[in-house]
Design an enzyme around this catalytic site. Structure first.
Site, PDB file in Angstrom:
ATOM      1  N   PRO A   2       6.189  44.714 -27.963  1.00 31.35           N
ATOM      2  CA  PRO A   2       7.237  44.499 -28.940  1.00 31.35           C
ATOM      3  C   PRO A   2       8.649  44.467 -28.382  1.00 31.35           C
ATOM      4  CG  PRO A   2       5.878  46.434 -29.438  1.00 31.35           C
ATOM      5  CD  PRO A   2       5.655  46.050 -28.040  1.00 31.35           C
ATOM      6  N   GLU A   3       9.092  43.279 -28.093  1.00 28.64           N
ATOM      7  CA  GLU A   3      10.521  43.063 -27.922  1.00 28.64           C
ATOM      8  C   GLU A   3      10.985  42.337 -29.185  1.00 28.64           C
ATOM      9  OE1 GLU A   3      12.079  41.883 -24.206  1.00 28.64           O
ATOM     10  OE2 GLU A   3      10.305  42.530 -23.102  1.00 28.64           O
ATOM     11  N   LYS A  58      14.863  45.813 -31.715  1.00 28.78           N
ATOM     12  CA  LYS A  58      13.424  46.070 -31.741  1.00 28.78           C
ATOM     13  C   LYS A  58      13.024  46.968 -32.902  1.00 28.78           C
ATOM     14  CE  LYS A  58      13.870  45.977 -26.748  1.00 28.78           C
ATOM     15  NZ  LYS A  58      13.923  46.801 -25.531  1.00 28.78           N
ATOM     16  N   ARG A 260      12.867  49.027 -12.935  1.00 20.87           N
ATOM     17  CA  ARG A 260      12.004  48.154 -13.742  1.00 20.87           C
ATOM     18  C   ARG A 260      11.564  46.947 -12.953  1.00 20.87           C
ATOM     19  NH1 ARG A 260      12.723  49.251 -19.024  1.00 20.87           N
ATOM     20  NH2 ARG A 260      10.605  48.469 -19.107  1.00 20.87           N
TER      21      ARG A 260
END
Length: 276
Positions: A2-3, A58, A260
DNA sequence: CCTCATGTTACTCC
DNA sequence: TGGAGTAACATGAG
């Protein structure tokens, strides 16, 4: 996954299923995903109905008939679905809203990083969580004002939900690739022209992703996303997906920026000169 | 067995 | 106060 585009897709789904139906029960299968006390949630939900849905970044909101809101955040693995009978509840359903027409809406989340909270209003929640403007609303000027003075690297700045809400890890990589900006460039080294390019890239990537309902393999071949390991659109063995869409001989590089996983094309996105 | 993962927050230290 | 780095969260997938 979920972005922003996934959450927008969830919102549209909820909008079709849940609107104007009285909520008859609030079922909790795993209280871990509750960010508000279970009894409080039940008391605030049951008997009301959803008058509308909203989304900021989001975060998805179900606006309730008393003016308050149910805030849904999907963490890394959250999803929603609807079903009618208990035995059809999706795997990893953590919470379910039971509606008067017999439909049940599942909040699904294997990893349980998602949260369901009650908020007095959407605005209240936005302030409380220090959420910046939604990434689809943000202007090039806003980006320049909030990023252009920072010494931090552009990638973590774009991931900062307080500057602009909704950009996640793969979208930031895609945006930076489309804007031809290296993720380790410092915010205060970007030019006005680059902020304009960033803004356009955000619009392009988000509208494309929403248009395809966040189904990655349907994205245009000009997108970097096909180079990510978990993309299944590449035929095994062809390895086409390992190369830049604009430079068929240049391999996409994987590194870590701000902790990341980060993918870039070294030709499209030249590294900043280490100096000063 | 091991490593990695799309998000967020809370710490640490300088 | 800003910024960098890291661990933690909980669990599945490969």
């Amino acid at each position: 996954m979920p972005e922003l585009p996934e959450v927008e897709t969830y919102r549209r789904f909820l909008d079709e299923v849940v609107l104007h139906q009285p909520i008859t029960a609030f079922e909790v299968r795993d209280a871990h995903v509750l960010g508000t006390d279970e009894e409080t949630l039940r008391q605030r939900l049951v008997g009301q109905h959803v008058t509308g849905t909203r989304r900021i970044g989001k975060n998805c909101f179900l606006e309730l008939s008393d003016g308050s809101a149910l805030a849904l955040h999907f963490g890394m693995t959250g999803d929603v679905n609807a079903y009618r009978h208990d035995h059809d509840a999706p795997r990893f359903t953590r919470v379910a809203l039971h509606l008067a027409d017999g439909m049940r809406v599942a909040f699904i989340d294997p990893r349980k990083f998602g949260r369901i909270r009650h908020a007095e209003s959407v605005d209240h929640y936005q302030k409380d969580k220090r959420l910046g403007p939604d990434a689809l609303e943000v202007t090039a000027t806003h980006l320049q004002q909030r990023i252009g003075t920072k010494k931090m690297m552009i990638k973590p700045l774009l991931l900062d939900q307080g500057i602009t809400a909704g950009l996640g890890n793969w979208i930031v990589d895609e945006v930076l690739f489309q804007a031809r900006i290296h993720p380790e460039r410092r915010g205060n080294t970007l030019t006005t022209k680059e902020f304009t390019a960033l803004h356009s890239a955000i619009q392009l990537v988000l509208s494309t992703a929403i248009g395809h309902e966040a189904t990655y393999r349907h994205f245009p071949a000009s997108f970097l996303i096909h180079a990510r390991e978990w993309d299944d659109s590449a035929t095994p063995g062809t390895e086409q997906h390992r190369f830049c869409p604009r430079h068929p001989k240049t391999e996409i590089e994987k590194s870590y920026v701000g902790g990341r996983a980060t993918y870039i094309c070294p030709r499209c996105q030249p590294a900043p000169i280490e100096a000063e």
